[in-house]
Design an enzyme around this catalytic site. Structure first.
Site, PDB file in Angstrom:
ATOM      1  N   ARG A   1     -10.086  -0.386  15.645  1.00 45.73           N
ATOM      2  CA  ARG A   1     -10.124   0.679  14.595  1.00 45.73           C
ATOM      3  C   ARG A   1     -11.151   0.020  13.383  1.00 45.73           C
ATOM      4  O   ARG A   1     -12.262   0.286  13.386  1.00 45.73           O
ATOM      5  CB  ARG A   1      -8.568   0.427  13.908  1.00 45.73           C
ATOM      6  CG  ARG A   1      -8.069   1.895  13.280  1.00 45.73           C
ATOM      7  CD  ARG A   1      -6.811   1.807  12.958  1.00 45.73           C
ATOM      8  NE  ARG A   1      -6.312   0.454  12.217  1.00 45.73           N
ATOM      9  CZ  ARG A   1      -5.040   0.333  11.708  1.00 45.73           C
ATOM     10  NH1 ARG A   1      -4.243   1.502  11.843  1.00 45.73           N
ATOM     11  NH2 ARG A   1      -4.819  -0.907  11.052  1.00 45.73           N
TER      12      ARG A   1
ATOM     13  N   MET B   1      11.771  24.387   2.468  1.00 46.56           N
ATOM     14  CA  MET B   1      10.880  23.885   1.707  1.00 46.56           C
ATOM     15  C   MET B   1      11.651  22.916   0.789  1.00 46.56           C
ATOM     16  O   MET B   1      11.289  21.740   0.281  1.00 46.56           O
ATOM     17  CB  MET B   1       9.716  24.780   0.804  1.00 46.56           C
ATOM     18  CG  MET B   1       8.920  24.123  -0.213  1.00 46.56           C
ATOM     19  SD  MET B   1       7.941  24.992  -0.927  1.00 46.56           S
ATOM     20  CE  MET B   1       6.879  25.773   0.205  1.00 46.56           C
TER      21      MET B   1
ATOM     22  N   TYR C   1      15.879  29.504   8.165  1.00 52.96           N
ATOM     23  CA  TYR C   1      14.703  30.531   8.714  1.00 52.96           C
ATOM     24  C   TYR C   1      14.724  30.572  10.207  1.00 52.96           C
ATOM     25  O   TYR C   1      15.240  29.515  10.900  1.00 52.96           O
ATOM     26  CB  TYR C   1      13.434  29.858   8.405  1.00 52.96           C
ATOM     27  CG  TYR C   1      13.023  29.946   6.848  1.00 52.96           C
ATOM     28  CD1 TYR C   1      12.717  31.150   6.358  1.00 52.96           C
ATOM     29  CD2 TYR C   1      13.091  28.998   6.053  1.00 52.96           C
ATOM     30  CE1 TYR C   1      12.416  31.446   4.969  1.00 52.96           C
ATOM     31  CE2 TYR C   1      12.471  29.215   4.527  1.00 52.96           C
ATOM     32  CZ  TYR C   1      12.156  30.467   4.222  1.00 52.96           C
ATOM     33  OH  TYR C   1      12.074  30.380   2.870  1.00 52.96           O
TER      34      TYR C   1
ATOM     35  N   LYS D   1       0.826  -1.170  -0.063  1.00 51.69           N
ATOM     36  CA  LYS D   1       0.057   0.104  -0.093  1.00 51.69           C
ATOM     37  C   LYS D   1       0.860   1.300  -0.200  1.00 51.69           C
ATOM     38  O   LYS D   1       2.248   1.214   0.070  1.00 51.69           O
ATOM     39  CB  LYS D   1      -1.005  -0.078   1.315  1.00 51.69           C
ATOM     40  CG  LYS D   1      -0.012   0.060   2.476  1.00 51.69           C
ATOM     41  CD  LYS D   1      -0.990  -0.279   3.727  1.00 51.69           C
ATOM     42  CE  LYS D   1      -0.201  -0.350   4.976  1.00 51.69           C
ATOM     43  NZ  LYS D   1      -1.025  -0.705   6.099  1.00 51.69           N
TER      44      LYS D   1
HETATM   45  C1  LIG Z   1       0.090  -1.850   6.710  1.00 48.48           C
HETATM   46  C2  LIG Z   1      -0.640  -3.251   7.137  1.00 48.48           C
HETATM   47  C3  LIG Z   1       0.070  -4.305   7.512  1.00 48.48           C
HETATM   48  C4  LIG Z   1       1.631  -4.197   7.155  1.00 48.48           C
HETATM   49  O1  LIG Z   1       2.442  -3.678   8.544  1.00 48.48           O
HETATM   50  P1  LIG Z   1       4.112  -3.474   8.619  1.00 48.48           P
HETATM   51  O2  LIG Z   1       3.935  -3.004  10.074  1.00 48.48           O
HETATM   52  O3  LIG Z   1       4.337  -2.525   7.825  1.00 48.48           O
HETATM   53  O4  LIG Z   1       4.287  -4.818   8.527  1.00 48.48           O
HETATM   54  C5  LIG Z   1      -0.345  -5.501   7.798  1.00 48.48           C
HETATM   55  N1  LIG Z   1      -1.728  -5.639   7.890  1.00 48.48           N
HETATM   56  C6  LIG Z   1      -2.518  -4.590   7.734  1.00 48.48           C
HETATM   57  C7  LIG Z   1      -3.918  -4.626   8.062  1.00 48.48           C
HETATM   58  C8  LIG Z   1      -2.022  -3.397   7.494  1.00 48.48           C
HETATM   59  O5  LIG Z   1      -2.578  -2.336   7.281  1.00 48.48           O
END
Ligand SMILES: *Cc1c(COP(=O)(O)O)cnc(C)c1O
Length: 357
Positions: free
Chosen positions: A131, A302, A254, A36
């Site tokens: 969650r 930036m 800055y 992802k």
């Molecule tokens: C992002 C995610 C993972 C991977 O987690 P890592 O800590 O990067 O290994 C696994 N399961 C779900 C549901 C996730 O959202």
């Protein structure tokens, strides 16, 4: 043409190596490589190609999944948050994606859906993270409903750990709740993220879901990826575009964030917060100039940041700078900036050139 020296170099052999490490740890469990967020900032398709030996891919959006299918990947592809709108369902079915079902109304939606083909789903159980997921008490009823649904194929049970990376909390409570919720259903299960895969072999189940470790990064605060036998997959490299001789008492960048305590040679690096380098990285964040460890000075701008050249007397305009990568773990930069490596990797901005090496 973009000849700005800032570049994120992606080591595809390192990605493959890290997958092999995950494979060894996973034993008989299959590997759902989590790619992802644009492959954690490394590039979705580039990462999928390097990790094509995985048994499946997990992404967030239908667009990401469609991009994988368009590239010809026939692996199982899991949508980690399922669908966001019911209009996505026909496409999910057509592309043979596997959505996560995390609310009861979604199970109802599927049970009534008119789709061209059956879809495999993952049923997510909330075992304590609060969650996404069904309460454990509802799992059996929802699975029964899905088993009776004409358009639902295979069902996998899933949960996600809130504290697999924190030794004092761990996974025991959530694991026990998951076991109890799934008892007797006789379905494949998936629980482990990178931290659980590395530390809690009892949670391997049928599919593991490593993300961060595939990029060579440790999920644990106290250990770097290198200490776990992983190889960093990204080097964020740039160069000095100016060198300043700053007199004692003069500022750098800055605001009054840094005032030179003595006469100093200061390097200006082509990399700033609009590239994804964290603005909250204060003076002292580690950085390599000409391969030598030094520190940032003052506020990140930036498009630029400043570095101390006291320990790198030979540095000049054009000298190579490594913001993170081999020799400077992104975990250390993240810690110095008060964040985690996940955030730094996924924040790489679209304007940064990304190239496979
Ligand atoms: C992002 C995610 C993972 C991977 O987690 P890592 O800590 O990067 O290994 C696994 N399961 C779900 C549901 C996730 O959202």
């Amino acid at each position: 043409m973009n000849l700005r020296p800032l570049i994120a170099r992606i080591d595809t052999a390192a990605l493959a190596h890290n997958l092999a490490v995950a494979r060894r740890l996973a034993g008989r469990a299959r590997i759902l490589a989590v790619i992802k967020a644009n492959g954690y900032g490394h590039g979705l398709v580039r990462v999928a190609d390097a990790l094509r030996a995985a048994d499946g891919f997990a992404v967030l959006t239908l667009d990401e999944a469609a991009a994988l299918r368009a590239q010809g990947y026939t692996h199982p592809v899991v949508l980690l948050e399922g669908w966001f709108h019911p209009d996505e369902l026909p496409e999910i079915a057509r592309l043979r994606l596997r959505p996560v079902v995390h609310r009861e109304d979604q199970a109802e939606m599927l049970a009534r859906a008119r789709l061209d083909n059956r879809i495999d789903v993952l049923v997510k159980v909330d075992t304590g993270m609060h969650r996404l997921g069904l309460p454990p008490s509802r799992v059996k009823a929802v699975v029964e409903r899905l088993r009776a649904a004409p358009k639902v194929g295979g069902i996998t049970l899933m949960t996600h750990f809130a504290s697999a990376d924190e030794p004092t909390i761990g996974v025991a409570g959530q694991y026990a709740r998951f076991q109890a919720a799934c008892e007797g259903l006789n379905l494949p299960v998936t629980l482990a993220n990178s931290a659980a895969l590395l530390r809690y072999p009892e949670t391997l189940g049928d599919w593991v879901r490593p993300g961060i470790m595939l990029y060579g990064v440790s999920p644990f605060a106290a250990q770097t990826g290198e200490a776990l036998g992983l190889l960093p997959a990204m080097a964020l490299d740039s160069a000095l575009i100016a060198v300043q001789n700053v007199r004692k008492g003069e500022g750098v960048g800055y605001g009054p964030a840094f005032v030179a305590p003595r006469d100093l040679r200061v390097g200006v690096v082509a990399c700033g917060y609009a590239d994804g380098y964290p603005r909250h990285a204060g003076t002292g964040t580690p950085v390599l100039v000409d391969g030598r460890l030094t520190r940032t000075l003052g506020r990140v701008s930036m498009d630029m940041l400043a570095v101390d050249l006291s320990e790198v007397p030979g540095a000049h305009v054009g000298s190579p700078v490594r913001l993170w990568g081999p020799g400077l773990p992104v975990e250390q930069v993240a810690a110095a900036a008060g964040t985690i490596a996940y955030e730094l990797l996924t924040a790489i901005a679209p304007r940064v050139r990304v190239e496979a090496v």
